[in-house]
Design a protein around this motif. Sequence first.
Motif, PDB file in Angstrom:
ATOM      1  N   HIS A 242     -20.203  14.934 -23.832  1.00  0.00           N
ATOM      2  CA  HIS A 242     -20.384  15.943 -24.974  1.00  0.00           C
ATOM      3  C   HIS A 242     -22.076  16.323 -25.389  1.00  0.00           C
ATOM      4  O   HIS A 242     -22.275  16.727 -24.950  1.00  0.00           O
ATOM      5  CB  HIS A 242     -19.851  15.839 -26.488  1.00  0.00           C
ATOM      6  N   PHE A 243     -22.615  15.039 -25.345  1.00  0.00           N
ATOM      7  CA  PHE A 243     -24.072  14.816 -26.115  1.00  0.00           C
ATOM      8  C   PHE A 243     -24.765  15.260 -24.680  1.00  0.00           C
ATOM      9  O   PHE A 243     -25.764  16.323 -24.975  1.00  0.00           O
ATOM     10  CB  PHE A 243     -23.980  13.495 -26.158  1.00  0.00           C
ATOM     11  N   ALA A 244     -24.173  14.621 -23.490  1.00  0.00           N
ATOM     12  CA  ALA A 244     -25.375  15.235 -22.207  1.00  0.00           C
ATOM     13  C   ALA A 244     -25.390  16.871 -22.345  1.00  0.00           C
ATOM     14  O   ALA A 244     -26.129  17.390 -21.973  1.00  0.00           O
ATOM     15  CB  ALA A 244     -24.622  14.509 -20.977  1.00  0.00           C
ATOM     16  N   GLN A 245     -24.023  17.683 -22.814  1.00  0.00           N
ATOM     17  CA  GLN A 245     -24.408  18.907 -22.550  1.00  0.00           C
ATOM     18  C   GLN A 245     -25.352  19.684 -23.423  1.00  0.00           C
ATOM     19  O   GLN A 245     -25.555  20.523 -23.254  1.00  0.00           O
ATOM     20  CB  GLN A 245     -22.762  19.083 -22.669  1.00  0.00           C
ATOM     21  N   LEU A 246     -24.377  18.465 -24.792  1.00  0.00           N
ATOM     22  CA  LEU A 246     -25.715  19.133 -25.962  1.00  0.00           C
ATOM     23  C   LEU A 246     -26.931  19.425 -25.417  1.00  0.00           C
ATOM     24  O   LEU A 246     -27.929  19.644 -25.869  1.00  0.00           O
ATOM     25  CB  LEU A 246     -24.884  18.611 -26.555  1.00  0.00           C
ATOM     26  N   ALA A 273     -21.462   3.840 -30.621  1.00  0.00           N
ATOM     27  CA  ALA A 273     -21.406   3.535 -31.528  1.00  0.00           C
ATOM     28  C   ALA A 273     -21.677   4.651 -32.951  1.00  0.00           C
ATOM     29  O   ALA A 273     -21.872   4.179 -34.663  1.00  0.00           O
ATOM     30  CB  ALA A 273     -23.355   3.003 -31.962  1.00  0.00           C
ATOM     31  N   GLY A 274     -21.231   5.913 -32.739  1.00  0.00           N
ATOM     32  CA  GLY A 274     -20.451   6.504 -33.895  1.00  0.00           C
ATOM     33  C   GLY A 274     -21.398   7.587 -34.331  1.00  0.00           C
ATOM     34  O   GLY A 274     -21.945   8.770 -35.217  1.00  0.00           O
ATOM     35  N   VAL A 275     -22.307   7.544 -33.486  1.00  0.00           N
ATOM     36  CA  VAL A 275     -23.591   9.233 -33.479  1.00  0.00           C
ATOM     37  C   VAL A 275     -23.418  10.091 -33.968  1.00  0.00           C
ATOM     38  O   VAL A 275     -22.072  10.831 -32.932  1.00  0.00           O
ATOM     39  CB  VAL A 275     -25.102   9.072 -32.538  1.00  0.00           C
ATOM     40  N   THR A 276     -23.374  11.059 -34.797  1.00  0.00           N
ATOM     41  CA  THR A 276     -22.757  12.033 -34.706  1.00  0.00           C
ATOM     42  C   THR A 276     -23.967  13.606 -34.144  1.00  0.00           C
ATOM     43  O   THR A 276     -25.036  13.274 -33.155  1.00  0.00           O
ATOM     44  CB  THR A 276     -22.566  12.312 -36.725  1.00  0.00           C
ATOM     45  N   ASN A 277     -23.580  14.254 -33.882  1.00  0.00           N
ATOM     46  CA  ASN A 277     -23.801  16.047 -33.120  1.00  0.00           C
ATOM     47  C   ASN A 277     -25.046  15.974 -34.592  1.00  0.00           C
ATOM     48  O   ASN A 277     -26.368  16.529 -33.854  1.00  0.00           O
ATOM     49  CB  ASN A 277     -23.006  16.924 -33.649  1.00  0.00           C
ATOM     50  N   ALA A 278     -24.880  15.986 -35.493  1.00  0.00           N
ATOM     51  CA  ALA A 278     -25.633  16.039 -36.116  1.00  0.00           C
ATOM     52  C   ALA A 278     -27.728  15.286 -36.064  1.00  0.00           C
ATOM     53  O   ALA A 278     -28.420  15.189 -36.336  1.00  0.00           O
ATOM     54  CB  ALA A 278     -25.397  16.325 -37.982  1.00  0.00           C
ATOM     55  N   ALA A 283     -32.362  13.688 -34.181  1.00  0.00           N
ATOM     56  CA  ALA A 283     -33.489  12.761 -33.197  1.00  0.00           C
ATOM     57  C   ALA A 283     -34.071  14.172 -32.411  1.00  0.00           C
ATOM     58  O   ALA A 283     -34.993  13.644 -31.733  1.00  0.00           O
ATOM     59  CB  ALA A 283     -32.784  11.756 -32.654  1.00  0.00           C
ATOM     60  N   HIS A 284     -33.279  15.438 -31.527  1.00  0.00           N
ATOM     61  CA  HIS A 284     -33.481  15.715 -30.969  1.00  0.00           C
ATOM     62  C   HIS A 284     -35.340  16.773 -31.337  1.00  0.00           C
ATOM     63  O   HIS A 284     -36.428  16.600 -30.732  1.00  0.00           O
ATOM     64  CB  HIS A 284     -33.194  16.872 -30.160  1.00  0.00           C
ATOM     65  N   THR A 285     -34.862  16.802 -32.377  1.00  0.00           N
ATOM     66  CA  THR A 285     -36.293  17.824 -32.835  1.00  0.00           C
ATOM     67  C   THR A 285     -36.747  16.997 -33.440  1.00  0.00           C
ATOM     68  O   THR A 285     -38.498  17.282 -32.895  1.00  0.00           O
ATOM     69  CB  THR A 285     -35.580  17.950 -34.048  1.00  0.00           C
ATOM     70  N   ARG A 313     -30.483   8.201 -38.718  1.00  0.00           N
ATOM     71  CA  ARG A 313     -29.215   7.817 -38.069  1.00  0.00           C
ATOM     72  C   ARG A 313     -28.927   7.617 -40.054  1.00  0.00           C
ATOM     73  O   ARG A 313     -29.849   6.714 -40.686  1.00  0.00           O
ATOM     74  CB  ARG A 313     -28.170   6.406 -37.845  1.00  0.00           C
ATOM     75  N   VAL A 314     -27.443   7.751 -40.929  1.00  0.00           N
ATOM     76  CA  VAL A 314     -27.454   7.122 -41.720  1.00  0.00           C
ATOM     77  C   VAL A 314     -27.288   5.985 -41.488  1.00  0.00           C
ATOM     78  O   VAL A 314     -26.836   5.025 -43.317  1.00  0.00           O
ATOM     79  CB  VAL A 314     -26.515   8.242 -42.422  1.00  0.00           C
TER      80      VAL A 314
END
Length: 387
Positions: A242-246, A273-278, A283-285, A313-314
Amino acid sequence: MTDFDQLPAPLTPPDCNLRGLPFMPLHTERLLDSDMMALSTGEEFKTALRLWCKSWNQEPAASLPDDDRILAHLAGKELPAWRKVKDMALRGFVKCSDGRLYHPVIAQEAINAMQRREEHQAAKDGDNERKREEREDRKLLFAALRDVGVVLPAKGTSTSHLREVAASRGISIIVTEGHKSVTVTPNGSHKESHGAVTAKTGTGTGTYIKEEAAAAELSREGDPVGNFPPPPAAGVESTAAHFAQLLDRWERERGKAGAFHPGDPLLLAWADAGVTNAELQAAHTKAVKRRVRANDQAPVNVGLLDAILPEVRVKPGVTSAVARAETRQDPAAWALTWSGLVAQGAGLGIAQEQGELDPNFKARVHAAAGLTDADRARLFADYGVRV
């Protein structure tokens, strides 16, 4: 013993050839404080400058022939006019054992330029080799997918998508004794299709799919057009996919070709590690802003995102490339981040001047610290961060 035997050795190697490199560094402050500036007439100074530039593209570089007729020609003067300015125009040049005149300052710059050219060519050759291996891998994967009933267009199919389709069908590339082969395990069956190409092993270029792909659950008859099923709803592997697609989509939206695939170890580590989409989007921004600030046209890659994720990350959980470099006590770890670059500059007595562009400041620090193209290539290979 001849007179030439008593002269110093040439100041640049016999094969030091800088033709095709028209740029010659000029140390302006050193020149303005020099005896040449204080003692020469305007005509003498213009002639000296012309000969410096002419020596840059002589062979060996930084040298001139010890012949008045040729020197007059290079200086753009008739022989009598040349003899009037000769002594001052050749100030700083020394005669060496090969019978030519060399300028020590220009010689050092010529040697540096030759090393940079060789490093650039080595990096270019390495990049060409990586692209060649990538093309070979694509051919093998296309053929293997066709064998199991998946037909994809040769043009317009990104490498990351091709690998994703291959992984979903249980297809991976392996290297044995220098030969590439494709392993296919649809529906639990197993066969190997050997490619006709060979490649070096252990290159670390990332062009091989090294992880074991899970076997696909659909047969050729059940899915003749290659519409592979979506990943399961839970699990590290599906989150990484899912991360790769995003990331591919976000890069396409800004006109870049993404190169993310689900089996990437960093994507799997983020998912674990539980990184979220947000957090990933934040990070991408930031990564895009860094690329724009540095005037870097390259796509965002996993290494850069890996370095930025801990900042957004929070809760901490992802080990960044910088942390890995520091753990290994990599002497060039400072070059991986802007803060490290600034700190390195401060240690060298270099600060970013008002109005100075970030790439120019970075280039000054890299040059003062002696960071080479080979160092940059190694940092990118080891940590995925383009410096």
